[in-house]
Write an enzyme that holds these catalytic residues in place. Structure first.
Site, PDB file in Angstrom:
ATOM      1  N   LYS A 116       0.892  -0.943   0.093  1.00  0.00           N
ATOM      2  CA  LYS A 116       0.439   0.010   0.199  1.00  0.00           C
ATOM      3  C   LYS A 116       0.461   0.827   0.046  1.00  0.00           C
ATOM      4  CE  LYS A 116      -4.631   0.412   0.603  1.00  0.00           C
ATOM      5  NZ  LYS A 116      -5.513   0.001   0.666  1.00  0.00           N
TER       6      LYS A 116
HETATM    7  N1  GLU Z   1      -7.038   0.186  -3.184  1.00  0.00           N
HETATM    8  C1  GLU Z   1      -8.413  -1.176  -3.615  1.00  0.00           C
HETATM    9  C2  GLU Z   1      -8.179  -1.913  -1.472  1.00  0.00           C
HETATM   10  O1  GLU Z   1      -8.315  -1.527  -0.996  1.00  0.00           O
HETATM   11  C3  GLU Z   1      -7.596  -1.887  -4.714  1.00  0.00           C
HETATM   12  C4  GLU Z   1      -6.159  -1.989  -4.472  1.00  0.00           C
HETATM   13  C5  GLU Z   1      -6.141  -2.518  -5.896  1.00  0.00           C
HETATM   14  O2  GLU Z   1      -6.277  -2.797  -6.861  1.00  0.00           O
HETATM   15  O3  GLU Z   1      -4.801  -3.157  -5.914  1.00  0.00           O
HETATM   16  O4  GLU Z   1      -8.542  -3.498  -1.918  1.00  0.00           O
END
Ligand code: GLU
Length: 427
Positions: A116
């Site tokens: 993240k």
């Molecule tokens: N931000 C989204 C989540 O928390 C998607 C992450 C992604 O598609 O890599 O799952």
């Protein structure tokens, strides 16, 4: 409380999101059998990068923002997870969000680890030019650890297709060739996937239908309350309402609106697109006290904003029979216990909101093969994966007499730690 020593710089307020995650891991550890030997792996992010992101503001001054990219685990594949732009982003938060990605990706069995990123900034204070410069500089700073086979960012809170286009372009410029697979959630014209924009909300809706069936609740006429009206909450609300449910309350960062007979979701979406918030919407009644949202009479509650929203302070008021966690980490462990005692079914984030990363996976596969699928194919595959993940977690929860969260963590941690064990330690 977790017995872990959490460095104070990570948790200025309470146990913080990373503390919540550690407590969730403590709860699953007794169920991991011999694999528990490896559990410490899950309590330490593999790699965390803190970067300074300087930009020249439109008025000629220089502004600095703090950015992060955390790769929590890569045992099952490259890092994967979104990038968030928000004024409250901290290292503790990004660490927790990266860890929840590890669990989520394993829970729905997409071949990724967890990662993240984020920048501590309120993007509403930036012009489009400043936003683009900040995004590009951030991408350049984390360039050394991302890549289509290393770590693949995607949208999250306050980031979107346009931000992904800038990230893809910046990475590609540094590389010298176009690498569309470095991010997902891109515009369709740049190798994005049909259905990706709606995927998280659609996944919330799909598992919501499964959970409602288990509880004997008919979606037709079910009362739904949604916190957060962006890409997750807004789309989930629309799908529930199209299926005949009544959206009786919506809360966003500015205000709360309620209507017992059901809010016209399309009209509310048009209002929010124009005014930036639900405030001033004439098709529902405004509620001034934000805390009242949690006590709204409803069948299904969808927290789809930020983490640590459902706490012991409000869990007791909740009337819903099902909570669908569209957000990451919206419920604290102490609140989980209160809800469990009340008989509320909590469908955890790592299942409920996994639709986004699932279609991100489809996008990445399509980019590699340069062969694109129809929206129907994507939605069908997404629905199948979400239903199967829900069904296997439900079954395990019944067998072991644990919550859906603990069951999802058992499935996910087992997959991650089996991979960890099979790969072995290097050197
Ligand atoms: N931000 C989204 C989540 O928390 C998607 C992450 C992604 O598609 O890599 O799952």
């Amino acid at each position: 409380m977790s017995q872990h020593q959490i460095p104070s710089y990570l948790t200025p307020h309470g146990i913080g999101p990373w503390g919540v995650y550690l407590e969730q891991i403590d709860r699953v550890t007794p169920h991991l059998g011999a694999l528990a030997r490896w559990v410490e792996t899950l309590k330490r992010p593999k790699r965390a990068l803190i970067v300074d992101v300087p930009i020249e503001r439109d008025d000629g001054t220089i502004a600095h923002f703090e950015g992060y990219r955390v790769q929590h685990n890569t045992s099952r594949g490259p890092g994967k997870g979104g990038v968030r732009f928000h004024q409250d982003v901290t290292l503790s938060e990004v660490m927790a969000l990266s860890a929840w990605m590890t669990i989520k990706n394993a829970a729905v069995n997409v071949p990724y680890g967890g990662a993240k990123g984020g920048i501590r900034v309120d993007p509403k204070t930036l012009s489009q030019g400043e936003l683009q410069r900040m995004t590009r500089r951030y991408t350049s700073e984390i360039n050394i650890i991302i890549g289509p086979n290393k770590d693949i960012p995607a949208p999250d809170v306050n980031t979107n297709e346009k931000v992904m286009a800038w990230m893809m372009d910046t990475y590609s410029m540094n590389l010298g060739s176009t690498a569309s697979g470095v991010v997902t959630g891109k515009p369709i014209s740049l190798g994005g996937s049909l259905g990706r924009h709606e995927a998280t909300g659609r996944g919330v809706f799909v598992v919501g239908c499964e959970a409602a069936a288990k509880k004997g609740i008919s979606i037709q006429g079910a009362r739904v309350a949604v916190q957060g009206f962006g890409n997750v909450g807004g789309i989930a609300a629309r799908l529930f309402s199209e299926a005949g449910a009544k959206v009786v309350a919506v809360q966003d960062h500015m205000g709360t609106v309620v209507r017992e007979s059901g809010i016209d979701v399309t009209a509310l979406q048009a209002h929010v697109a124009q005014h930036g918030s639900v405030v001033g919407f004439t098709g529902a009644e405004a509620v001034q006290d934000r805390a009242q949202f949690w006590g709204v009479d409803c069948d299904i509650l969808v927290p789809a904003a930020l983490e640590q929203q459902i706490t012991p302070d409000n869990a007791g008021q909740i009337k819903a029979r099902i909570i669908l966690e569209g957000a990451n980490g919206p419920t604290t462990p102490a609140a989980d216990d209160i809800l469990h005692d009340k008989g509320v079914l909590v469908v955890p984030d790592v299942i409920a909101n996994a639709g986004g990363v699932t279609v991100s996976y489809f996008e990445w596969v399509q980019d590699f093969s340069s062969f694109f699928w129809t929206e129907d194919e994507i939605n069908q595959r997404l629905t199948r994966i979400m239903r199967e993940a829900f069904a296997s977690v439900w079954q395990l929860a019944e067998e072991k007499k644990v919550s859906l969260r603990t069951a999802a963590f058992i499935v996910a941690c087992t997959r991650v730690l089996q991979a960890r064990e099979m790969r072995g330690l290097y050197p």
